[in-house]
Motif scaffolding. Structure first.
Motif, PDB file in Angstrom:
ATOM      1  N   GLN A   1     -52.729  60.589  27.711  1.00 28.39           N
ATOM      2  CA  GLN A   1     -52.206  61.519  28.850  1.00 28.39           C
ATOM      3  C   GLN A   1     -50.907  62.006  28.929  1.00 28.39           C
ATOM      4  O   GLN A   1     -50.945  63.252  29.233  1.00 28.39           O
ATOM      5  CB  GLN A   1     -52.667  60.469  30.033  1.00 28.39           C
ATOM      6  N   MET A   2     -50.273  61.087  28.594  1.00 30.58           N
ATOM      7  CA  MET A   2     -48.769  61.885  28.640  1.00 30.58           C
ATOM      8  C   MET A   2     -48.601  62.999  27.655  1.00 30.58           C
ATOM      9  O   MET A   2     -47.908  63.882  27.932  1.00 30.58           O
ATOM     10  CB  MET A   2     -47.518  60.792  28.437  1.00 30.58           C
ATOM     11  N   SER A   3     -49.121  62.706  26.421  1.00 35.25           N
ATOM     12  CA  SER A   3     -48.972  63.609  25.299  1.00 35.25           C
ATOM     13  C   SER A   3     -49.513  65.016  25.619  1.00 35.25           C
ATOM     14  O   SER A   3     -49.213  66.169  25.666  1.00 35.25           O
ATOM     15  CB  SER A   3     -49.575  63.320  24.294  1.00 35.25           C
ATOM     16  N   ALA A   4     -50.826  64.841  26.333  1.00 26.75           N
ATOM     17  CA  ALA A   4     -51.509  65.987  26.924  1.00 26.75           C
ATOM     18  C   ALA A   4     -50.769  66.886  27.994  1.00 26.75           C
ATOM     19  O   ALA A   4     -50.514  68.164  27.926  1.00 26.75           O
ATOM     20  CB  ALA A   4     -53.003  65.819  27.598  1.00 26.75           C
ATOM     21  N   LEU A   5     -50.023  66.129  28.980  1.00 28.21           N
ATOM     22  CA  LEU A   5     -49.211  66.645  29.985  1.00 28.21           C
ATOM     23  C   LEU A   5     -48.026  67.393  29.680  1.00 28.21           C
ATOM     24  O   LEU A   5     -47.774  68.483  30.063  1.00 28.21           O
ATOM     25  CB  LEU A   5     -48.730  65.681  31.001  1.00 28.21           C
ATOM     26  N   LEU A   6     -47.523  66.694  28.598  1.00 26.18           N
ATOM     27  CA  LEU A   6     -46.264  67.439  27.975  1.00 26.18           C
ATOM     28  C   LEU A   6     -46.436  68.775  27.351  1.00 26.18           C
ATOM     29  O   LEU A   6     -45.556  69.324  27.138  1.00 26.18           O
ATOM     30  CB  LEU A   6     -45.730  66.160  26.864  1.00 26.18           C
ATOM     31  N   LYS A   7     -47.816  68.864  26.730  1.00 26.78           N
ATOM     32  CA  LYS A   7     -48.057  70.211  25.827  1.00 26.78           C
ATOM     33  C   LYS A   7     -47.944  71.465  26.994  1.00 26.78           C
ATOM     34  O   LYS A   7     -47.619  72.562  26.782  1.00 26.78           O
ATOM     35  CB  LYS A   7     -49.326  69.811  25.326  1.00 26.78           C
ATOM     36  N   ALA A   8     -48.584  71.111  28.315  1.00 32.67           N
ATOM     37  CA  ALA A   8     -48.486  72.310  29.067  1.00 32.67           C
ATOM     38  C   ALA A   8     -49.254  71.907  30.381  1.00 32.67           C
ATOM     39  O   ALA A   8     -49.368  72.682  31.352  1.00 32.67           O
ATOM     40  CB  ALA A   8     -49.529  73.426  28.474  1.00 32.67           C
ATOM     41  N   GLY A   9     -49.951  70.711  30.399  1.00 35.42           N
ATOM     42  CA  GLY A   9     -50.607  70.612  31.814  1.00 35.42           C
ATOM     43  C   GLY A   9     -49.589  70.062  33.029  1.00 35.42           C
ATOM     44  O   GLY A   9     -48.277  69.912  32.730  1.00 35.42           O
ATOM     45  N   ASP A  10     -50.030  69.848  33.892  1.00 39.01           N
ATOM     46  CA  ASP A  10     -49.134  69.364  35.482  1.00 39.01           C
ATOM     47  C   ASP A  10     -49.750  67.949  35.999  1.00 39.01           C
ATOM     48  O   ASP A  10     -49.008  67.359  36.730  1.00 39.01           O
ATOM     49  CB  ASP A  10     -49.235  70.462  36.414  1.00 39.01           C
ATOM     50  N   ASP A  11     -51.214  67.912  35.789  1.00 32.27           N
ATOM     51  CA  ASP A  11     -51.350  66.491  36.486  1.00 32.27           C
ATOM     52  C   ASP A  11     -52.924  66.058  35.593  1.00 32.27           C
ATOM     53  O   ASP A  11     -53.147  66.878  34.759  1.00 32.27           O
ATOM     54  CB  ASP A  11     -52.066  66.735  37.917  1.00 32.27           C
ATOM     55  N   PHE A  12     -53.311  64.894  35.744  1.00 28.98           N
ATOM     56  CA  PHE A  12     -54.398  64.210  35.043  1.00 28.98           C
ATOM     57  C   PHE A  12     -55.290  63.388  36.216  1.00 28.98           C
ATOM     58  O   PHE A  12     -54.787  62.531  36.663  1.00 28.98           O
ATOM     59  CB  PHE A  12     -53.732  63.303  34.011  1.00 28.98           C
ATOM     60  N   ILE A  13     -56.687  63.809  36.034  1.00 34.44           N
ATOM     61  CA  ILE A  13     -57.389  63.070  37.033  1.00 34.44           C
ATOM     62  C   ILE A  13     -58.454  62.335  35.979  1.00 34.44           C
ATOM     63  O   ILE A  13     -58.998  62.962  35.224  1.00 34.44           O
ATOM     64  CB  ILE A  13     -58.204  63.911  38.123  1.00 34.44           C
ATOM     65  N   THR A  14     -58.585  61.292  36.204  1.00 32.73           N
ATOM     66  CA  THR A  14     -59.597  60.186  35.025  1.00 32.73           C
ATOM     67  C   THR A  14     -60.984  60.274  35.450  1.00 32.73           C
ATOM     68  O   THR A  14     -61.223  59.884  36.956  1.00 32.73           O
ATOM     69  CB  THR A  14     -58.974  58.876  35.061  1.00 32.73           C
ATOM     70  N   LYS A  15     -61.666  60.557  34.793  1.00 32.66           N
ATOM     71  CA  LYS A  15     -63.149  60.462  35.109  1.00 32.66           C
ATOM     72  C   LYS A  15     -63.717  59.059  35.222  1.00 32.66           C
ATOM     73  O   LYS A  15     -63.229  58.268  34.362  1.00 32.66           O
ATOM     74  CB  LYS A  15     -64.029  61.208  34.229  1.00 32.66           C
ATOM     75  N   PRO A  16     -64.518  58.477  35.809  1.00 32.48           N
ATOM     76  CA  PRO A  16     -65.082  59.209  37.205  1.00 32.48           C
ATOM     77  C   PRO A  16     -64.493  59.453  38.230  1.00 32.48           C
ATOM     78  O   PRO A  16     -63.527  58.570  38.447  1.00 32.48           O
ATOM     79  CB  PRO A  16     -66.433  58.256  37.351  1.00 32.48           C
TER      80      PRO A  16
END
Length: 373
Positions: free
Chosen positions: A174-189
């Motif tokens: 999750q942190m790796s994805a955020l560092l590339k360009a994202g701002d937040d993370f919502i986990t499914k479900p």
């Protein structure tokens, strides 16, 4: 009664004030949101600021009050309070999930559009202009972080928050994805409340930051690039609605020869904001120049409006180095109508008419009844 108010400014220096009582009153108004509250205080302590926050304050100012900052924050509060619905773009290859997210957000009053083809993402960004992007992190042929980085290649979209949607629970990934360009993370479900809370918070913050960055720090008006963008937007809207639009190039006379160079732009910007309509757009075009965009306004009406403002500004008294004096401005106006839509030239024509006003003796508004050819 608070029913007829647009905002509340309270000076806590005049005596004791009950933050809890004030909060209850503000939230008891018929509006869906509490009225904007700004607090003025002679106490700059942490406790004073905390009490203001608990009362729902959107601004805190200590004495002596910086009036341009107060007015800028008040206008920003009005913008947030009266602005249109948050715009959310969903990018997900799962059409059923995207439809569910859209239903939840639309039910909360947001404007939602979905895109299922990542290759059309950039076109959709241009057309829709979202406040927030919701993006699935895993899609066929593309990953969420890759598409987020594509968005970030455009400077105009750096302010748009990107929220990843994924079943990924590994914190490092999750942190790796955020560092590339994202701002937040919502986990499914994803629960309805988590989706609404995250999107609303990000959209609200993005609008506040975007508005603050687009405004000149001295006058609180839109900056050069932003007012030009607004001009393009209003011309496009006028073309679609077949309504006239006028623009005014305003320049303070003898600006560089005056000792106090800062009071006059602020005074003029305040006067323009007070006299122009809410739908009009106003920006600081240069050091002493302003650009006003007046939708659904003929050139004759624009002439009358700007001439009244010109007379009011000329009547203001200024003082510097123990000398009292007056200050004036000159204006050039151009317009296009439902029958005449030039692809360019409005700014150039307004600038030429401004030069004519200066050449004719300053302190006047120059316009012509005919529109751009």
């Amino acid at each position: 009664s608070l029913d007829s108010l647009d905002a509340v400014i309270i000076d806590t220096s005049t005596g004791e004030w009950n933050a809890q009582e004030l909060t209850e009153k503000l939230r008891s108004t018929p509006d869906s949101e509490p009225l904007p509250l700004l607090v003025i205080s002679s106490d700059d302590s942490f406790d004073s600021r905390l009490a203001s926050v608990r009362a729902g304050a959107r601004g805190f100012f200590t004495k002596p009050v910086d009036l341009p900052s107060l007015e800028s924050r008040l206008e920003r509060s009005f913008t947030n309070h009266q602005a249109g619905p948050f715009r959310v773009l969903i990018l997900d290859d799962d059409t059923e999930l995207a439809a569910r997210y859209a239903l939840i957000l639309t039910s909360a009053g947001m404007l939602v559009e979905s895109e299922f083809d990542p290759e059309l993402l950039l076109e959709k960004m241009h057309i829709f202009g979202p406040d927030v992007v919701l993006m699935d992190i895993n899609m066929p042929d593309f990953s969420g972080p890759e598409l987020a980085q594509v968005i970030r290649l455009n400077d105009d979209w750096l302010r748009v928050p990107i929220i990843y949607l994924s079943a990924e629970t590994n914190a490092e990934r999750q942190m790796s994805a955020l560092l590339k360009a994202g701002d937040d993370f919502i986990t499914k479900p994803i629960s309805d409340s988590a989706l609404l809370t995250t999107v609303y918070a990000r959209a609200q913050r993005a609008r506040m930051v975007s508005d603050a960055l687009s405004r000149d720090s001295l006058t609180g008006l839109l900056k050069h690039a932003d007012i030009k963008d607004q001009l393009d937007i209003e011309i496009g809207r006028a073309q679609r609605s077949q309504q006239p639009v006028s623009i005014a190039m305003i320049d303070i006379d003898h600006f560089k020869s005056v000792n106090d160079q800062y009071g006059h732009p602020v005074a003029l910007s305040n006067l323009l904001r007070q006299r122009l309509r809410k739908i009009d757009r106003l920006g600081r075009y240069g050091g002493e120049e302003f650009l006003a965009v007046l939708p659904n306004c003929s050139i004759e009406d624009a002439q009358q409006i700007l001439d009244e403002i010109r007379a009011a500004f000329a009547a203001l008294n200024f003082s510097a180095d123990e000398h009292n004096f007056n200050c004036t401005f000159s204006t050039g106006i151009s317009a296009c109508t439902a029958d005449d839509w030039p692809s360019d030239g409005l700014l150039d024509l307004a600038d030429r008419r401004l030069y004519q006003a200066k050449k004719a003796g300053r302190n006047q508004v120059c316009s012509k009844s005919e529109t751009v050819a």
